[in-house]
Motif scaffolding. Structure first.
Motif, PDB file in Angstrom:
ATOM      1  N   GLY A  67       0.812  -1.214   0.000  1.00 62.05           N
ATOM      2  CA  GLY A  67       0.000   0.000   0.000  1.00 62.05           C
ATOM      3  C   GLY A  67       0.844   1.260   0.000  1.00 62.05           C
ATOM      4  O   GLY A  67       2.075   1.226   0.126  1.00 62.05           O
ATOM      5  N   ILE A  68       0.163   2.376  -0.132  1.00 62.63           N
ATOM      6  CA  ILE A  68       0.832   3.675  -0.203  1.00 62.63           C
ATOM      7  C   ILE A  68       1.516   4.007   1.118  1.00 62.63           C
ATOM      8  O   ILE A  68       2.594   4.601   1.139  1.00 62.63           O
ATOM      9  N   GLU A  69       0.919   3.598   2.228  1.00 61.22           N
ATOM     10  CA  GLU A  69       1.498   3.898   3.542  1.00 61.22           C
ATOM     11  C   GLU A  69       2.875   3.250   3.706  1.00 61.22           C
ATOM     12  O   GLU A  69       3.828   3.895   4.141  1.00 61.22           O
ATOM     13  N   ARG A  70       2.992   1.987   3.344  1.00 64.92           N
ATOM     14  CA  ARG A  70       4.292   1.317   3.450  1.00 64.92           C
ATOM     15  C   ARG A  70       5.293   1.870   2.455  1.00 64.92           C
ATOM     16  O   ARG A  70       6.487   1.977   2.743  1.00 64.92           O
ATOM     17  N   LEU A  71       4.828   2.220   1.251  1.00 70.87           N
ATOM     18  CA  LEU A  71       5.737   2.817   0.271  1.00 70.87           C
ATOM     19  C   LEU A  71       6.248   4.166   0.749  1.00 70.87           C
ATOM     20  O   LEU A  71       7.418   4.499   0.564  1.00 70.87           O
ATOM     21  N   SER A  72       5.385   4.962   1.375  1.00 76.32           N
ATOM     22  CA  SER A  72       5.839   6.263   1.862  1.00 76.32           C
ATOM     23  C   SER A  72       6.844   6.092   2.994  1.00 76.32           C
ATOM     24  O   SER A  72       7.757   6.909   3.147  1.00 76.32           O
ATOM     25  N   THR A  73       6.715   5.024   3.769  1.00 73.27           N
ATOM     26  CA  THR A  73       7.709   4.745   4.805  1.00 73.27           C
ATOM     27  C   THR A  73       9.052   4.388   4.169  1.00 73.27           C
ATOM     28  O   THR A  73      10.103   4.817   4.634  1.00 73.27           O
TER      29      THR A  73
END
Length: 151
Positions: A67-73
């Protein structure tokens, strides 16, 4: 058959960025947008948009579904604290979710990744084929003796 795991990541991303440069369109707002809260300035690379798109495609293929949340991390960094009064040290900040989301939408429009309901983004067969074909070209172009066993 050569896969994306057989070639160095930097060479693969560079070759993918050359291929994606005419397929992805950089938005106008990108010239003034930082790529995360920990950054001070917007990116200075000429082909930043294509390079980040290639990197995202590789990360989605490697960690699917994601997801986008893990990618942003993954694209985050450390934000420097202040020395004034010794109050705050450095701490972790995430990368820009808008940049990641916009690139993922463009990659979906190119049919390289797809959305899995409730799970995140995953690579399509066309995206996997692009990665493997590009990895094969990179393997042929590399002149590194330690990679001869993979050819």
């Amino acid at each position: 058959m050569t896969t994306m795991y057989d070639v160095p990541a930097d060479a693969l991303i560079e070759a993918l960025a050359d291929d994606l440069s005419d397929r992805l369109e950089e938005p106008e707002w990108m010239i003034v947008t930082k790529t995360g809260n920990s950054k001070e300035l917007p990116p200075e690379q000429e082909d930043f948009w294509a390079t980040r798109g290639a990197s995202l495609l590789r990360k989605v293929a490697d960690n699917e579904p994601i997801g986008i949340e893990r990618l942003s991390t993954m694209y985050g960094g450390s934000k420097a604290g202040t020395n004034r009064y010794g109050v705050s040290g450095t701490h972790r900040e995430d990368g820009s979710k808008k940049v990641i989301r916009t690139l993922l939408q463009q990659l979906e429009d190119e049919d390289l990744i797809q959305t899995r309901e409730g799970q995140g983004r995953a690579i399509t067969p066309a995206g996997r084929s692009l990665l493997d074909d590009t990895a094969g070209q990179v393997m042929q172009d590399l002149d590194r003796p330690e990679l001869e066993k993979y050819a």
